[in-house]
Scaffold this motif. Structure first.
Motif, PDB file in Angstrom:
ATOM      1  N   TYR A 225       0.834  -1.185   0.000  1.00  0.00           N
ATOM      2  CA  TYR A 225       0.000   0.000   0.000  1.00  0.00           C
ATOM      3  C   TYR A 225       0.870   1.236   0.000  1.00  0.00           C
ATOM      4  CZ  TYR A 225      -2.925  -3.705   1.708  1.00  0.00           C
ATOM      5  OH  TYR A 225      -3.569  -4.902   1.835  1.00  0.00           O
ATOM      6  N   ALA A 226       0.368   2.274  -0.613  1.00  0.00           N
ATOM      7  CA  ALA A 226       1.029   3.566  -0.506  1.00  0.00           C
ATOM      8  C   ALA A 226       1.024   3.945   0.963  1.00  0.00           C
ATOM      9  CB  ALA A 226       0.278   4.599  -1.338  1.00  0.00           C
ATOM     10  N   SER A 227       2.049   4.617   1.423  1.00  0.00           N
ATOM     11  CA  SER A 227       2.155   4.927   2.844  1.00  0.00           C
ATOM     12  C   SER A 227       1.259   6.081   3.247  1.00  0.00           C
ATOM     13  CB  SER A 227       3.608   5.247   3.202  1.00  0.00           C
ATOM     14  OG  SER A 227       4.038   6.363   2.456  1.00  0.00           O
ATOM     15  N   GLN A 228       0.647   6.768   2.294  1.00  0.00           N
ATOM     16  CA  GLN A 228      -0.182   7.915   2.629  1.00  0.00           C
ATOM     17  C   GLN A 228      -1.658   7.584   2.553  1.00  0.00           C
ATOM     18  OE1 GLN A 228       1.581  10.649  -0.261  1.00  0.00           O
ATOM     19  NE2 GLN A 228       2.263  11.862   1.503  1.00  0.00           N
ATOM     20  N   ARG A 229      -2.430   8.262   3.408  1.00  0.00           N
ATOM     21  CA  ARG A 229      -3.888   8.166   3.407  1.00  0.00           C
ATOM     22  C   ARG A 229      -4.407   9.592   3.247  1.00  0.00           C
ATOM     23  NH1 ARG A 229      -1.724   3.858   3.482  1.00  0.00           N
ATOM     24  NH2 ARG A 229      -1.655   2.406   5.176  1.00  0.00           N
ATOM     25  N   TRP A 230      -5.468   9.759   2.491  1.00  0.00           N
ATOM     26  CA  TRP A 230      -5.991  11.095   2.239  1.00  0.00           C
ATOM     27  C   TRP A 230      -7.471  11.165   2.534  1.00  0.00           C
ATOM     28  CZ3 TRP A 230      -2.888   8.583  -1.383  1.00  0.00           C
ATOM     29  CH2 TRP A 230      -1.619   9.146  -1.589  1.00  0.00           C
ATOM     30  N   ARG A 231      -7.913  12.332   2.994  1.00  0.00           N
ATOM     31  CA  ARG A 231      -9.333  12.637   3.161  1.00  0.00           C
ATOM     32  C   ARG A 231      -9.674  13.725   2.159  1.00  0.00           C
ATOM     33  NH1 ARG A 231     -13.690  12.544   5.679  1.00  0.00           N
ATOM     34  NH2 ARG A 231     -13.960  12.202   7.859  1.00  0.00           N
ATOM     35  N   GLY A 232     -10.782  13.575   1.478  1.00  0.00           N
ATOM     36  CA  GLY A 232     -11.190  14.553   0.484  1.00  0.00           C
ATOM     37  C   GLY A 232     -12.074  13.882  -0.556  1.00  0.00           C
ATOM     38  N   TYR A 233     -11.862  14.263  -1.820  1.00  0.00           N
ATOM     39  CA  TYR A 233     -12.647  13.614  -2.863  1.00  0.00           C
ATOM     40  C   TYR A 233     -11.796  13.360  -4.102  1.00  0.00           C
ATOM     41  CZ  TYR A 233     -13.393  18.057  -5.393  1.00  0.00           C
ATOM     42  OH  TYR A 233     -13.227  19.225  -6.101  1.00  0.00           O
ATOM     43  N   LEU A 234     -12.163  12.298  -4.786  1.00  0.00           N
ATOM     44  CA  LEU A 234     -11.584  11.957  -6.085  1.00  0.00           C
ATOM     45  C   LEU A 234     -12.575  12.450  -7.135  1.00  0.00           C
ATOM     46  CD1 LEU A 234     -10.622   8.310  -5.159  1.00  0.00           C
ATOM     47  CD2 LEU A 234      -9.004  10.154  -5.589  1.00  0.00           C
ATOM     48  N   TYR A 235     -12.052  12.973  -8.234  1.00  0.00           N
ATOM     49  CA  TYR A 235     -12.916  13.480  -9.290  1.00  0.00           C
ATOM     50  C   TYR A 235     -12.539  12.776 -10.584  1.00  0.00           C
ATOM     51  CZ  TYR A 235     -15.504  17.005 -12.003  1.00  0.00           C
ATOM     52  OH  TYR A 235     -16.399  17.656 -12.828  1.00  0.00           O
ATOM     53  N   PHE A 236     -13.505  12.058 -11.148  1.00  0.00           N
ATOM     54  CA  PHE A 236     -13.239  11.231 -12.325  1.00  0.00           C
ATOM     55  C   PHE A 236     -14.134  11.604 -13.498  1.00  0.00           C
ATOM     56  CE2 PHE A 236     -12.174   8.204  -8.835  1.00  0.00           C
ATOM     57  CZ  PHE A 236     -10.854   7.972  -9.173  1.00  0.00           C
ATOM     58  N   THR A 237     -13.616  11.323 -14.692  1.00  0.00           N
ATOM     59  CA  THR A 237     -14.396  11.370 -15.914  1.00  0.00           C
ATOM     60  C   THR A 237     -14.391   9.965 -16.518  1.00  0.00           C
ATOM     61  OG1 THR A 237     -14.756  12.550 -17.997  1.00  0.00           O
ATOM     62  CG2 THR A 237     -12.466  11.995 -17.446  1.00  0.00           C
ATOM     63  N   LEU A 238     -15.285   9.744 -17.456  1.00  0.00           N
ATOM     64  CA  LEU A 238     -15.379   8.426 -18.090  1.00  0.00           C
ATOM     65  C   LEU A 238     -14.087   8.073 -18.819  1.00  0.00           C
ATOM     66  CD1 LEU A 238     -18.994   8.699 -19.501  1.00  0.00           C
ATOM     67  CD2 LEU A 238     -18.223   7.210 -17.639  1.00  0.00           C
ATOM     68  N   PRO A 239     -13.792   6.772 -18.935  1.00  0.00           N
ATOM     69  CA  PRO A 239     -12.601   6.346 -19.685  1.00  0.00           C
ATOM     70  C   PRO A 239     -12.737   6.700 -21.162  1.00  0.00           C
ATOM     71  CG  PRO A 239     -13.807   4.436 -18.820  1.00  0.00           C
ATOM     72  CD  PRO A 239     -14.533   5.656 -18.370  1.00  0.00           C
ATOM     73  N   THR A 240     -11.602   6.862 -21.807  1.00  0.00           N
ATOM     74  CA  THR A 240     -11.613   7.181 -23.236  1.00  0.00           C
ATOM     75  C   THR A 240     -11.976   5.964 -24.083  1.00  0.00           C
ATOM     76  OG1 THR A 240      -9.229   6.791 -23.295  1.00  0.00           O
ATOM     77  CG2 THR A 240      -9.952   9.070 -23.016  1.00  0.00           C
ATOM     78  N   ASP A 241     -11.736   4.768 -23.567  1.00  0.00           N
ATOM     79  CA  ASP A 241     -12.104   3.530 -24.260  1.00  0.00           C
ATOM     80  C   ASP A 241     -13.614   3.344 -24.114  1.00  0.00           C
ATOM     81  OD1 ASP A 241     -12.657   0.926 -25.059  1.00  0.00           O
ATOM     82  OD2 ASP A 241     -10.865   0.081 -24.123  1.00  0.00           O
ATOM     83  N   ARG A 242     -14.344   3.558 -25.173  1.00  0.00           N
ATOM     84  CA  ARG A 242     -15.808   3.508 -25.146  1.00  0.00           C
ATOM     85  C   ARG A 242     -16.356   2.156 -24.670  1.00  0.00           C
ATOM     86  NH1 ARG A 242     -17.388   7.429 -23.581  1.00  0.00           N
ATOM     87  NH2 ARG A 242     -17.174   9.385 -24.579  1.00  0.00           N
ATOM     88  N   THR A 243     -15.574   1.097 -24.815  1.00  0.00           N
ATOM     89  CA  THR A 243     -16.049  -0.222 -24.370  1.00  0.00           C
ATOM     90  C   THR A 243     -16.073  -0.312 -22.840  1.00  0.00           C
ATOM     91  OG1 THR A 243     -13.849  -1.240 -24.425  1.00  0.00           O
ATOM     92  CG2 THR A 243     -15.158  -1.328 -26.457  1.00  0.00           C
ATOM     93  N   LYS A 244     -15.400   0.620 -22.152  1.00  0.00           N
ATOM     94  CA  LYS A 244     -15.342   0.588 -20.688  1.00  0.00           C
ATOM     95  C   LYS A 244     -16.275   1.594 -20.017  1.00  0.00           C
ATOM     96  CE  LYS A 244     -10.652  -1.162 -20.610  1.00  0.00           C
ATOM     97  NZ  LYS A 244      -9.301  -1.006 -20.094  1.00  0.00           N
ATOM     98  N   VAL A 245     -16.973   2.389 -20.812  1.00  0.00           N
ATOM     99  CA  VAL A 245     -17.834   3.428 -20.251  1.00  0.00           C
ATOM    100  C   VAL A 245     -18.943   2.839 -19.387  1.00  0.00           C
ATOM    101  CG1 VAL A 245     -19.555   5.191 -20.869  1.00  0.00           C
ATOM    102  CG2 VAL A 245     -17.308   5.176 -21.976  1.00  0.00           C
ATOM    103  N   LEU A 246     -19.640   1.832 -19.882  1.00  0.00           N
ATOM    104  CA  LEU A 246     -20.743   1.240 -19.124  1.00  0.00           C
ATOM    105  C   LEU A 246     -20.250   0.638 -17.807  1.00  0.00           C
ATOM    106  CD1 LEU A 246     -23.750   0.731 -19.030  1.00  0.00           C
ATOM    107  CD2 LEU A 246     -23.397  -1.371 -20.321  1.00  0.00           C
ATOM    108  N   ASN A 247     -19.091  -0.029 -17.848  1.00  0.00           N
ATOM    109  CA  ASN A 247     -18.531  -0.585 -16.608  1.00  0.00           C
ATOM    110  C   ASN A 247     -18.212   0.515 -15.602  1.00  0.00           C
ATOM    111  OD1 ASN A 247     -18.705  -3.276 -17.274  1.00  0.00           O
ATOM    112  ND2 ASN A 247     -16.628  -3.399 -18.058  1.00  0.00           N
ATOM    113  N   ALA A 248     -17.649   1.618 -16.068  1.00  0.00           N
ATOM    114  CA  ALA A 248     -17.338   2.738 -15.173  1.00  0.00           C
ATOM    115  C   ALA A 248     -18.618   3.263 -14.539  1.00  0.00           C
ATOM    116  CB  ALA A 248     -16.614   3.840 -15.930  1.00  0.00           C
TER     117      ALA A 248
END
Length: 165
Positions: A68-91
Motif C-alpha cells: 500500500y502507498a504509505s499515505q492516506r488522504w481525506r477529500g474527494y476523487l474526481y473522475f471522468t469516463l474512460p476514453t475507451d468507449r467499451t469501458k464506459v458502461l462498466n465505469a
C-alpha cells in the motif's frame, strides 16, 4: 468412494482459493466512501465526485499488488469516463456501486492505476477545491468490499481513523 470425496474436497478448496484471490484482485484504490455526486445527473453520468478517505495500492509488474502507498488522504476523487468507449458502461456501473456503499462505513477497493503503464496517480482534492480537470476512471474488477478483519485489517482500521476525525 475415498477418491470421489477427495476430489470434491479439492474442487471445494479450489473454489475458496479463487474467491480469496479475486477479492484481493486488481483494484488500485482502497477507501471508505462518504458521498458520491454524479454529474451531470444519475441517469447519464459523465463525471463523478467520490468523497471519503483513500489510499492507493501499487502494482509491481510480475508480482501483482504488493503493498500500500504509505499515505492516506481525506477529500474527494474526481473522475471522468474512460476514453475507451467499451469501458464506459462498466465505469458507470462501478460509480453506481460506489454510490450504493456511500455512507455505510464499508471499506471498498475499486478502480485501477499502474505507474509502470504510465498512469497518473489520482488526485485527492480537499473539500475547498472546486471540481476541475477530472482524472480518467480506469476500471478493472469492479467494487470489492473489504473486511475490517483479515489481510486488510490494519489498512481498513487506518482508513476508519481518518473517517472519525
Amino acid at each position: 468412494m475415498k477418491t470421489r470425496t477427495a476430489g470434491l474436497i479439492v474442487v471445494g478448496l479450489s473454489g475458496l482459493l479463487t474467491v480469496a484471490l479475486s477479492a484481493s484482485g486488481q483494484a488500485g484504490i482502497f477507501g471508505v466512501i462518504e458521498c458520491v455526486v454524479l454529474e451531470p445527473n444519475a441517469e447519464a453520468p459523465e463525471r463523478v465526485q467520490v468523497w471519503g478517505v483513500f489510499t492507493f495500492v501499487e502494482h509491481i509488474p510480475g508480482r501483482g499488488f504488493t503493498g500500500y502507498a504509505s499515505q492516506r488522504w481525506r477529500g474527494y476523487l474526481y473522475f471522468t469516463l474512460p476514453t475507451d468507449r467499451t469501458k464506459v458502461l462498466n465505469a458507470q456501473r462501478e460509480w453506481a456501486d460506489l454510490k450504493s456503499v456511500a455512507g455505510t462505513k464499508q471499506a471498498v477497493a475499486f478502480g485501477f492505476w499502474d505507474r509502470y503503464r504510465g498512469d497518473k496517480l489520482m488526485t485527492v482534492r480537499n473539500a475547498a477545491a472546486k471540481p476541475a480537470e477530472p482524472d480518467i476512471y480506469n476500471t478493472d474488477i469492479g467494487v470489492t468490499k473489504l473486511s475490517a478483519t483479515g489481510p486488510y485489517e490494519v489498512l481498513v482500521g487506518e482508513l476508519f481513523k481518518l473517517i472519525e476525525r
